[in-house]
Structures are given as structure tokens and as C-alpha cells.
Scaffold this active site. Structure first.
Site, mmCIF file in Angstrom:
data_model
loop_
_atom_site.group_PDB
_atom_site.id
_atom_site.type_symbol
_atom_site.label_atom_id
_atom_site.label_comp_id
_atom_site.label_asym_id
_atom_site.label_seq_id
_atom_site.Cartn_x
_atom_site.Cartn_y
_atom_site.Cartn_z
ATOM 1 N N THR A 130 10.437 1.733 -3.674
ATOM 2 C CA THR A 130 10.215 0.315 -3.380
ATOM 3 C C THR A 130 10.893 -0.539 -4.446
ATOM 4 O O THR A 130 11.524 -1.557 -4.137
ATOM 5 C CB THR A 130 8.693 0.022 -3.373
ATOM 6 O OG1 THR A 130 8.099 0.844 -2.383
ATOM 7 C CG2 THR A 130 8.414 -1.433 -3.090
ATOM 8 N N SER B 52 -2.504 5.279 -0.867
ATOM 9 C CA SER B 52 -3.507 4.207 -0.717
ATOM 10 C C SER B 52 -4.496 4.609 0.376
ATOM 11 O O SER B 52 -4.096 4.889 1.500
ATOM 12 C CB SER B 52 -2.842 2.902 -0.288
ATOM 13 O OG SER B 52 -1.860 2.527 -1.209
ATOM 14 N N ASN C 140 0.862 -1.183 0.000
ATOM 15 C CA ASN C 140 0.000 0.000 0.000
ATOM 16 C C ASN C 140 0.893 1.226 0.000
ATOM 17 O O ASN C 140 1.270 1.752 1.047
ATOM 18 C CB ASN C 140 -0.925 -0.033 1.216
ATOM 19 C CG ASN C 140 -1.918 -1.167 1.109
ATOM 20 O OD1 ASN C 140 -2.852 -1.111 0.305
ATOM 21 N ND2 ASN C 140 -1.689 -2.237 1.866
ATOM 22 N N GLU C 141 1.214 1.643 -1.214
ATOM 23 C CA GLU C 141 2.154 2.744 -1.392
ATOM 24 C C GLU C 141 1.470 4.066 -1.033
ATOM 25 O O GLU C 141 0.246 4.106 -0.871
ATOM 26 C CB GLU C 141 2.637 2.774 -2.848
ATOM 27 C CG GLU C 141 3.368 1.505 -3.295
ATOM 28 C CD GLU C 141 4.752 1.341 -2.657
ATOM 29 O OE1 GLU C 141 5.038 1.981 -1.630
ATOM 30 O OE2 GLU C 141 5.551 0.551 -3.186
ATOM 31 N N PRO C 142 2.259 5.157 -0.909
ATOM 32 C CA PRO C 142 1.669 6.445 -0.568
ATOM 33 C C PRO C 142 0.461 6.752 -1.454
ATOM 34 O O PRO C 142 0.509 6.560 -2.679
ATOM 35 C CB PRO C 142 2.809 7.427 -0.845
ATOM 36 C CG PRO C 142 4.041 6.622 -0.583
ATOM 37 C CD PRO C 142 3.716 5.228 -1.038
#
Ligand code: F6R
Length: 655
Positions: free
Chosen positions: A181, A166, A162-164
Site C-alpha cells: 500500500t 484486520s 483494513n490491511e491483511p
């Protein structure tokens, strides 16, 4: 049931924390809590549902669970697992798939029913992804929901993938990976190009629905993002911050990952130090004064009583009497870190009135010349991180050895190998059996479909060995003073690497052979793939073993840590600062240039596109400017070191 020792929460912290001295102890404590839950559920005859993570962080937890299964009969027959995520595009058999990772580190060693282990599919067709994700959510619900979810944290603050950005209500879905990532994963995939761009991940809502959540983080490189997640506001920019809203989530940290929290970085902001069982020792005093100087944008000696008072540092005024005295205490501490004689002065050239070489211990400064051992994890870390100091030590007459700990073959592109091998083939010097071996390899490299066979990796290692030899020549070190240790842990895939007895024995053997007075090692724990961290652990264990065997050389040995291409020591942690002249900066640049395979094609430059020599120069110039801003002399560049004194080692040696 909950066994983790929680810290009393400070006013800055918005989530419960358990901090351990080492990641080993922390991992054992987490494994113990999981084991207690598994046992309790077995006693009750109920299933136990675990949410699992991959990556380097949980590896030690899994190793402990496997040990508990083997040695203490912990059974996983009633356990169901759901993994957080899987790279999209990778089949379960792919060496880097998360399914393979889980089999390798955990499932293959337990009595768990394979049908109860769930990992999202990386090969479900695009059109079926949504249905697959809904089915995954449904399967978690059907199992009774997650009892216990373990998490790592990415440097973007992600949990799962859940990247920035999300949202809190996100469910299991297909996502695009953040560039940072991907950079952190690039080592597993032989570079940027082969690194997946997408993954299927549980959503934030899926994770927060778990009844208990434990987020683990180890190492300095996680410290800043941990601080944001724990002390910052709840935001989708740092999805780990959503854990602040979970009724039963704990952050489990090692000391390095906790080091940027206010309680460690600037504890005076939390109230009197005595109440926190801390004291205004030299280091704390220096840290506060440097912090104040930076905040006020003033050199140390210009700080006033008002500056101290307004920043809540009245204690320092009380202890030292006035800003003037406190300033001097901080100023001298910084000044005494500086020396142009990192190995001490030649007593034969001593002149009356020479200032003492302060950062060195009194006894150590008498020995001249010294035997010096520079430990470089990768073949270029020596010149990148401390090339100037290295040259100085040689020029000042010391016996300097360099040991390259791993081969670094993984960071040589096929293109770079092609250049060298095709040159060798075309040189006319290779014929017969050697030519027969070389031809197919050259063909495969030319066609762009070479496999990473041991043979190709062997050539790549040799290329790096030659580069290291050439760079060391620029610094004046050659022949038997260069040691290529080729530590075996490096031969595993990057995120699965663990060191063992053979790694420790090789380094220990070298230490006993060189009997160094000075050891310089990489304390740069920010390197993306953890090689530096492992190398430091190998050194720690080798030192403990040497101390236990009462190795005589240890009595006269001083240990220093340098930092590499990725970060510099915070000013308050520096114990030794070696200023460089403009000529020395150029010589260091020449040495770094010898590492041609790491220049413009380097596999691991990542998001920061500057080459290593540029990073080195920027870093050491910025450090010189920082010293200057404190009111100290203005140098061209500075290389900085911290004294190394690992607790495990100190226990076994009277130092
Ligand atoms: C892994 C996962 C990720 C990692 C995180 C930290 O399943 O979902 O969120 O936990 O990227 O990775 P490491 O532990 O390798 O630093």
C-alpha cells in the site's frame, strides 16, 4: 432504486458483480445509483448518509456527481458524508491529505453543508486517537448509519485501510499501512521515505454495517485481488472478501479488473461454452491448450486425449478430432507469433523460400522501410520494455521515432538533482544571472530542504531527457527522431491526474507528423501510478480523432502494445514475439543503464528491490523459457506484444 446490471452468478463467484466495458461507464452507473438515492431521500425529507473513499478509483464517480449537480440540479443539501480514512500525521491542509482530496474532487463543487462532511483527523494527538475513533463511530450511528458506502480495493485486498489481518469485528482505529500500500502511495509523497506509515480507518465492522456497499475496481492491476475477493474464501487476509457476507454488496468492475475471474480466464470450467454465449474461437482454443500444457507440465505436442478428457476439455477433442489435431492448432498459433522481423523483411533482400512474417498483416508486410513510432510514457519505458525490438527495427533499416510522453521529473530524487546541479555550478561555465539562480537551489539541495518548485522539477525533467537521449543513442535513434511531449496531465499530483484535450492534441499532432506504419505503446496497465493507463487513454482518443478526420496514414498503420517492468502478457494474449540474441540482451542492458537516476536510488522500485534492467532481463528470459516449455525453439530472451484494437477506435475506422 438499484440500477446496476448484475451478472448471473457463476458457481465460482460468492458476491454479486456488475461488469462494464469501461471504467467510465461503470463510474456513471455507480453515480446514477447514488444520485437516485440522494433524490429519493430529498423527496422523503430524510437525510442521506454516504460513506466515501479516496484514491484514484472513485475520482470518475465524483466527477459525474459534480456534473449531475451542475447540469441536472442534483442537490446535496441533505447529504451527510463519512470518509473511510485519513493518513495519520497529515493535517487537513496537506496536499496529500484525504480531506484535501475530498474538497478538491467533490465537496468544493457541491452545495453540501461543510459541517456534514466528516473525515477522520490525521493530527489528533496519539493519546486521543482512541477517543477520536469512538467519536467517529458514534457520529455515524447518530447520523442514522451509512446508507451507501463506496469502496476501492487495494492490491493487498484492503478496504479502507483494513490491511491483511484486520478482523471482521474491527472498528475505526489507527492502523499501520502494508508495504505494498505504501509503495502504491509513494508517488504521491515523492518516494518511500516521505510516505505515511499509519492511518486512521473505519473498521471492517463499520463498513459492513452500511446498508448498501459498492466496491469498484478498474484496471488489470486489480484483477488478481478482485478474483481472490470474489472467488476466494472469506478471510481477514483479503479484507474485501468480507463483503461476501454482506446482504447488499456489489462488486462493480471494468473489463480489465474482471479479467482474472474464472468466467473470463478459464470459462470451460463453468460448463459448455455455448451456454455462456462464448465459443471455441482461436484465442479461446489457444488459452485452453496453454492452460492444459502448464497444468500437465508438458509441451503442447505431447498432450494426449486423456489429458484433454481429464481436464474437462472434451469439446476440443470433438471439434478437432483428436488431441494430435488440437495440439497442432495450439502449437501453430504460438509458433506464428514469433518473428525476428518485427517490421517485415526488406523485399530487396528476399530469398525464395523465406517464411512469411506472419504476425504482420499481409498488406503491412509489403511496406519497407517503415516509419515506426515508439511511445514511452516515462523516459525509460522504451528501452526497459522493448529495447531489443527497438534496436532490431533500427538495425533492419526502419525510420524509428521515439516519443517520451511525460517528463518523469517526479521520479528523480533530490540527491540525483544535487549531483548534476552542483557539478554545473562548479564547472566554471555558469556565471552572472544563471549562477545567481543556481546558487540558492544548490544550497537548498545540499542542506536537504529543497522544495519541489517548478524550477527544480524543470531541472529534473531535463536530467531525464538527457538520460533518454543517451539511451536512445545506444539503440541508434537520435536528433529529430526523439520527441519529448511533456503531456500536461503529468503536472498534477499522481492520484489526481486526469488527461484532457491538450494531451490528446499533442499526441495527435505527433501522429499526423510521423504518419507511422507501426505504433508501439505501453499496454502495461500495472504501473503503480496509472501514468501508463492515462497515456493509453490519450492514445485511444488521439486515434479516434485521427480516424474521424480520415487521416490517410491510419490505413497502413498497425498498433502494438508492450508491457513494462511490472508484468508480462499472459501467453495466450501474445500476438507478436521477438526473440533476442545474447548480444541484443546486453545492448538493451547498456541502454537501460543510461537511466542512472532510476538505478539504485529509484523512488519507485517498491517492494521488489530488483533494478529495472534485472526485471527486464528476468522477464524476457522467463518468457523465452515459457515458449521453450511449450515445445517451441529455445531463445535467449523474448519481447512480446499484443495487437491493439480499442473498441472506440474500431467503431470509427474500417480496420
Ligand atoms: C481510500 C481507501 C483505499 C483505496 C484503495 C484503492 O479511501 O481507503 O482502500 O480505496 O487503496 O486505491 P486506488 O483507488 O487509488 O487504487
Amino acid at each position: 432504486m438499484k440500477t446496476l446490471p448484475l451478472l448471473e452468478r457463476s458457481s465460482f463467484e460468492h458476491a454479486p458483480l456488475a461488469v462494464f466495458g469501461s471504467s467510465r461507464d461503470a463510474a456513471r452507473a455507480v453515480a446514477a445509483e447514488i444520485a437516485a438515492l440522494v433524490r429519493q431521500r430529498a423527496r422523503e425529507g430524510r437525510p442521506c448518509v454516504l460513506g466515501l473513499a479516496t484514491g484514484s478509483t472513485p475520482v470518475s464517480v465524483y466527477a459525474e456527481l459534480v456534473r449531475l449537480h451542475r447540469e441536472e440540479g442534483l442537490s446535496f443539501r441533505h447529504v451527510t458524508t463519512f470518509n473511510l480514512d485519513e493518513y495519520y500525521g497529515l493535517p487537513p491542509t496537506h496536499p496529500q491529505s484525504y480531506r484535501r482530496f475530498m474538497q478538491h474532487h467533490l465537496f468544493d463543487h457541491l452545495d453540501i453543508d461543510p459541517a456534514r462532511t466528516h473525515v477522520p483527523s490525521g493530527v489528533v494527538p496519539k493519546a486521543e486517537v482512541d477517543a477520536h475513533c469512538s467519536a467517529y463511530e458514534q457520529a455515524i450511528r447518530a447520523a442514522g448509519g451509512l446508507d451507501f458506502q463506496i469502496l476501492g480495493i487495494g492490491r493487498t485486498g484492503h478496504i479502507g485501510f483494513n490491511e491483511p489481518g484486520s478482523p471482521r469485528h474491527s472498528d475505526t482505529r489507527l492502523v499501520t499501512l502494508d508495504p505494498l500500500t505504501r509503495r502504491d502511495a509513494a508517488g504521491d509523497f515523492g518516494g518511500d521515505a516521505g510516505t505515511p506509515r499509519h492511518a486512521i480507518t473505519m473498521g471492517v465492522r463499520t463498513i459492513l454495517a452500511a446498508r448498501r456497499v459498492v466496491l469498484m475496481a478498474w484496471g488489470q492491476h486489480k484483477a488478481d485481488i478482485v478474483r481472490q475477493a470474489v472467488e476466494g474464501e472469506v478471510t481477514s487476509h483479503v479484507t474485501a472478501s468480507f463483503l461476501q457476507e454482506h446482504p447488499d454488496a456489489t462488486f462493480v468492475l471494468d473489463a480489465a479488473a474482471a479479467s482474472a475471474l474464472t468466467r473470463h480466464r478459464t470459462p470451460w470450467l463453468l460448463g459448455p461454452l455455448e451456454e455462456q454465449r462464448l465459443s471455441w474461437d482461436e484465442r479461446m482454443t489457444r488459452r485452453a491448450i496453454l492452460w492444459l500444457s502448464e497444468r500437465r507440465q508438458k509441451p503442447i505436442l505431447k498432450l494426449t486425449d486423456d489429458d484433454y478428457n481429464e481436464a474437462g476439455l472434451q469439446d476440443l477433442l470433438r471439434i478437432h478430432g483428436s488431441a494430435y489435431e488440437a495440439n497442432l492448432a495450439g502449437f501453430y498459433q504460438m509458433q506464428h507469433t514469433i518473428t525476428g522481423w518485427p517490421g517485415g523483411r526488406d523485399p530487396r533482400k528476399a530469398k525464395p523460400g523465406d517464411a512469411p512474417v506472419r504476425p504482420l498483416r499481409a498488406r503491412s508486410s509489403e511496406t519497407f522501410p517503415k516509419r515506426v513510432l515508439v511511445l514511452a510514457p516515462h523516459p525509460d519505458d522504451d528501452v526497459i520494455s522493448m529495447g531489443g525490438t527497438l534496436c532490431r527495427l533500427v538495425d533492419q533499416g526502419h525510420e524509428v521515432h521515439i516519443a517520451y510522453e511525460v517528463s518523469g521529473a517526479g521520479a528523480v530524487s533530490d540527491e540525483a538533482a544535487w549531483r548534476v546541479l552542483v557539478f554545473a555550478r562548479d564547472s566554471g561555465l555558469v556565471d552572472g544571472a544563471a549562477r545567481a539562480r543556481l546558487d540558492p537551489l544548490c544550497e537548498a539541495l545540499t542542506a536537504g530542504n529543497a522544495q519541489p518548485t517548478p524550477e527544480l522539477l524543470g531541472w529534473k525533467a531535463l536530467i531525464r531527457r538527457h538520460e533518454a537521449t543517451a539511451a536512445a543513442r545506444v539503440c541508434g535513434v537520435s536528433g529529430p527522431r526523439l520527441h519529448f511531449l511533456d503531456l500536461p496531465f503529468y503536472h498534477a499530483a499522481p492520484r489526481s491526474r486526469r488527461y484532457g484535450a491538450e494531451d490528446v492534441a499533442r499526441l495527435r499532432g505527433l501522429l499526423d507528423e510521423v504518419r507511422p506504419h507501426l505504433v508501439y505503446a505501453a499496454g502495461d496497465l500495472d504501473d503503480p501510478h496509472g501514468t501508463h493507463r492515462l497515456c493509453l487513454q490519450v492514445l485511444r482518443d488521439a486515434l479516434v480523432a485521427a480516424a474521424e478526420a480520415k487521416a490517410a496514414w491510419l490505413d497502413d498503420c498497425e498498433l502494438w502494445l508492450y508491457r513494462g517492468a511490472w508484468a508480462e502478457w499472459p501467453l495466450d494474449e501474445i500476438d507478436l514475439a521477438v526473440p533476442l540474441s545474447p548480444q541484443e540482451v546486453l545492448r538493451r542492458r547498456r541502454a537501460i543503464f543510461r537511466h542512472e537516476t532510476q538505478k539504485d536510488q529509484a523512488l519507485f522500485l517498491g517492494a521488489d528491490r530488483r533494478e529495472f534492467w534485472q526485471r527486464t532481463e528476468d522477464r524476457s528470459r522467463r518468457l523465452a523459457q515459457a515458449y521453450n516449455a511449450l515445445g517451441l525453439a529455445e531463445y535467449e530472451a523474448i519481447e512480446a506484444f499484443r495487437r491493439y484494437a480499442p473498441a472506440e477506435f474500431l467503431k470509427s475506422v474500417a480496420f
